[in-house]
Design a protein around this motif. Structure first.
Motif, mmCIF file in Angstrom:
data_model
loop_
_atom_site.group_PDB
_atom_site.id
_atom_site.type_symbol
_atom_site.label_atom_id
_atom_site.label_comp_id
_atom_site.label_asym_id
_atom_site.label_seq_id
_atom_site.Cartn_x
_atom_site.Cartn_y
_atom_site.Cartn_z
ATOM 1 N N LYS A 20 0.658 -1.068 0.006
ATOM 2 C CA LYS A 20 0.098 -0.020 0.191
ATOM 3 C C LYS A 20 0.768 1.080 0.033
ATOM 4 O O LYS A 20 0.650 1.961 0.748
ATOM 5 N N LYS A 22 2.421 4.547 -2.078
ATOM 6 C CA LYS A 22 2.091 5.387 -3.433
ATOM 7 C C LYS A 22 2.703 4.897 -4.581
ATOM 8 O O LYS A 22 3.860 4.854 -4.718
ATOM 9 N N ASN A 23 1.715 4.922 -5.715
ATOM 10 C CA ASN A 23 2.266 4.602 -7.056
ATOM 11 C C ASN A 23 2.767 3.204 -7.062
ATOM 12 O O ASN A 23 3.623 2.929 -8.140
#
Length: 82
Positions: A20, A22-23
């Motif tokens: 989990k 970012k990106n």
């Protein structure tokens, strides 16, 4: 993922579980996108003990200088480090 810090030492961020983020950024050599299945993921009561079926079981690299885990238990406890 490697980079040289201002001391000239090369750091490695491989051998981690990444979940989990970012990106969906995933360092080379890491486990990515899998639920870590840890005992308690809440910040207030965090417990990183891997539960049965956790993808981190027996996946951590061996570091000869590290002989205990964060609970001061002998490392490894099974075939390989968690």
């Amino acid at each position: 993922l490697f980079y040289a810090n201002n001391t000239g030492v090369v750091d490695s961020y491989s051998g981690n579980l990444v979940w989990k983020v970012k990106n969906n950024t995933c360092p080379t050599g890491s486990l990515c996108g899998q639920d870590p299945k840890l005992a308690n993921m809440t910040l207030a009561s965090f417990d990183a003990t891997p539960l049965a079926g956790s993808p981190v079981i027996d996946k951590a690299p061996t570091i000869s200088a590290v002989t205990t885990d964060f609970l001061l238990q002998k490392r490894p406890a099974g075939p390989a480090n968690d």
